[in-house]
Design an enzyme around this catalytic site. Structure first.
Site, mmCIF file in Angstrom:
data_model
loop_
_atom_site.group_PDB
_atom_site.id
_atom_site.type_symbol
_atom_site.label_atom_id
_atom_site.label_comp_id
_atom_site.label_asym_id
_atom_site.label_seq_id
_atom_site.Cartn_x
_atom_site.Cartn_y
_atom_site.Cartn_z
ATOM 1 N N ARG A 1 0.822 -1.217 0.000
ATOM 2 C CA ARG A 1 0.000 0.000 0.000
ATOM 3 C C ARG A 1 0.856 1.267 0.000
ATOM 4 N NH1 ARG A 1 -5.491 -0.640 1.479
ATOM 5 N NH2 ARG A 1 -6.085 -2.724 0.904
ATOM 6 N N ARG B 1 -3.299 6.032 0.196
ATOM 7 C CA ARG B 1 -3.937 6.828 1.232
ATOM 8 C C ARG B 1 -3.053 7.728 2.088
ATOM 9 N NH1 ARG B 1 -6.769 2.014 4.269
ATOM 10 N NH2 ARG B 1 -4.656 1.233 4.179
ATOM 11 N N ARG C 1 -6.167 10.893 -7.734
ATOM 12 C CA ARG C 1 -7.261 9.928 -7.682
ATOM 13 C C ARG C 1 -8.598 10.568 -8.018
ATOM 14 N NH1 ARG C 1 -10.740 9.298 -3.416
ATOM 15 N NH2 ARG C 1 -11.541 7.251 -2.871
ATOM 16 N N ASP D 1 -6.455 -3.155 -7.476
ATOM 17 C CA ASP D 1 -6.988 -3.696 -6.228
ATOM 18 C C ASP D 1 -7.217 -5.189 -6.427
ATOM 19 O OD1 ASP D 1 -8.145 -2.471 -3.526
ATOM 20 O OD2 ASP D 1 -9.299 -4.247 -4.057
ATOM 21 N N TYR E 1 -14.856 -11.400 0.775
ATOM 22 C CA TYR E 1 -15.621 -10.190 0.427
ATOM 23 C C TYR E 1 -16.907 -10.531 -0.313
ATOM 24 C CZ TYR E 1 -11.706 -7.300 1.876
ATOM 25 O OH TYR E 1 -10.736 -6.691 2.623
#
Ligand code: CP3
Length: 399
Positions: free
Chosen positions: A77, A81, A90, A126, A202
């Site tokens: 990552r 973020r 983004r 992702d 998920y």
């Protein structure tokens, strides 16, 4: 593929939106956009001089457990973020919109390489991208994570997981990888995909979960459907990874982040065969494979399956015991606790040195975190970590 279908819906976190914040309203994107006609020129995959420099890149040497050279470092990552330039690139939409746009995805992938001087880039994408491209009906809700309105609960849901044709369904990813390989020169690009258990978690739960009640019920209650689901997810991972490798990725990482929720015997029966198929298929293509999970200390021996060159180790397992558990067959990647990066620098510095000392100069070490960079991490701290690892890390067989 038809026009993009969008539908607004609400998917709050386990405990609902945080007080004082607007409720999270997501745009669910049921599938990626068609390739625009006349879309950007595709850079050719680079050839020999760069390829030979790439082969001796510290990351790839460490994966092969070759002695000498510096300890490579990158961060799971690393794109995203915690970087202000990430939010600028983004935009406001779903992260899937940025992933589906090769220009933005290329820029976001390069940001941490420029800023930190890390030894690898990881494709900005992702683990849910392939499922999204297959049209399952999933979105990644900011601050919550992957959510689907209609979770996977019966054999009928298999129809929503159609097989993908990467040149058509993942055209944006193929183009992003080609752009990146042209830009990165001798810095290797790591491609990746989600492993069947973590993806199923998920799809079956419908949102991030702690207990995995539905996914474990499916596994135990209807093993036949469970294996059909995992088989389909393994096919998606193989298609995604093969497309990334053909476009020029130098290594791949299979993320099975949540697999530590399982007993080793259940991992052996319900999960290992599917992940093993992906890893063996990719190894047959000649690409080094990294296999990662968190809370996976008890599973490391199984995760170092045939075809795996390196296993990711989270911060709960000392590198020395990870090496003993895997019998030295594979390189190790890890394992600084990402939460500790928020401590004052002297503590971070001591922890970086401790991880290096724990590895004791063994050639097969890729310095990384035990899990992804947390959003509140100061980018300057990551810069200092890279500097320190490059200055102090030794891969010469003994420090
Ligand atoms: O590592 C990188 O820098 C490359 C990009 C990358 C992303 N996701 C981008 C992303 C990678 C390798 C992933 C993998 C991924 N995605 C995993 C495996 C790694 C892990 O953390 O265990 C998992 C479980 C996911 C699913 C997922 N996607 C979650 C749980 C979340 C978090 C939700 C949140 O808001 O934090 C995402 C969203 C996501 N994927 C973000 C990024 C940069 C944040 C999205 C945003 O911009 O708001």
């Amino acid at each position: 593929m038809g026009p993009r279908i969008r539908e607004a819906f609400q998917c709050s976190g386990r405990s609902g939106p945080l007080p004082g914040r607007a409720p999270v309203v997501a745009v669910v994107t049921l599938g990626p956009v068609d390739r625009p006609s006349g879309a950007g020129t595709v850079a050719p995959v680079s050839t020999s001089p760069v390829a030979s420099r790439l082969a001796s890149a510290p990351l790839l040497r460490a994966i092969r457990q070759e002695p000498g050279g510096r300890v490579p470092v990158w961060f799971m990552r690393q794109a995203g973020r915690s970087l202000p330039e990430y939010f600028a690139a983004r935009g406001d939409g779903s992260i899937l919109d940025a992933i589906g746009d090769p220009a933005r995805a290329t820029e976001i992938t390069l940001q941490p390489v420029r800023r930190y001087g890390v030894d690898a880039a990881i494709l900005f994408s992702d683990i849910l991208t392939a499922v999204w491209a297959a049209g399952f009906g999933i979105d990644i809700v900011p601050g919550v994570g992957p959510c689907c309105k209609q979770p996977f609960r019966s054999a009928d849901d298999l129809a929503r997981l159609r097989r993908i044709d990467p040149p058509t369904d993942l055209w944006f990813q193929v183009e992003t990888v080609r752009n990146l390989v042209a830009e990165l020169g001798d810095v290797p690009l790591i491609g990746f995909a989600g492993a069947p258990f973590t993806l199923a978690a998920y799809l079956v739960e419908g949102r991030p979960s702690r207990e995995y009640v539905h996914v474990k019920s499916l596994m135990m209650g209807d093993p036949d459907l469970w294996h059909r689901l995992c088989d389909r997810l393994a096919d998606l991972a193989i298609a995604t990874l093969t497309a990334q490798v053909e476009a020029g990725a130098s290594a791949i990482q299979l993320f099975d982040s949540w697999v530590g929720a399982l007993h080793p015997e259940h991992y052996r029966r319900f999960v290992a065969p599917h992940s093993a198929r992906i890893l063996a298929t990719m190894a047959d293509q000649g690409v080094p494979c990294i296999h990662f999970g968190i809370n996976s200390g008890e599973l490391l021996d199984q995760m170092a399956a045939p075809g795996v060159s390196c296993v990711g180790v989270d911060w709960r397992t000392p590198l020395a015991s990870a090496r003993a558990r895997t019998g030295g067959r594979v390189a190790l990647q890890g394992n600084l606790d990402p939460a500790l990066l928020l401590a004052p620098w002297p503590a971070v510095e001591a922890e970086v040195r401790r991880v290096l000392a724990d590895n004791a100069g063994h050639p097969g070490h890729i310095f990384n975190l035990g899990h992804g960079v947390l959003p509140a991490t100061d980018p300057d701290t990551l810069n200092e970590v890279v500097r320190l690892v490059h200055a102090e890390g030794r891969a010469d067989g003994g420090t």
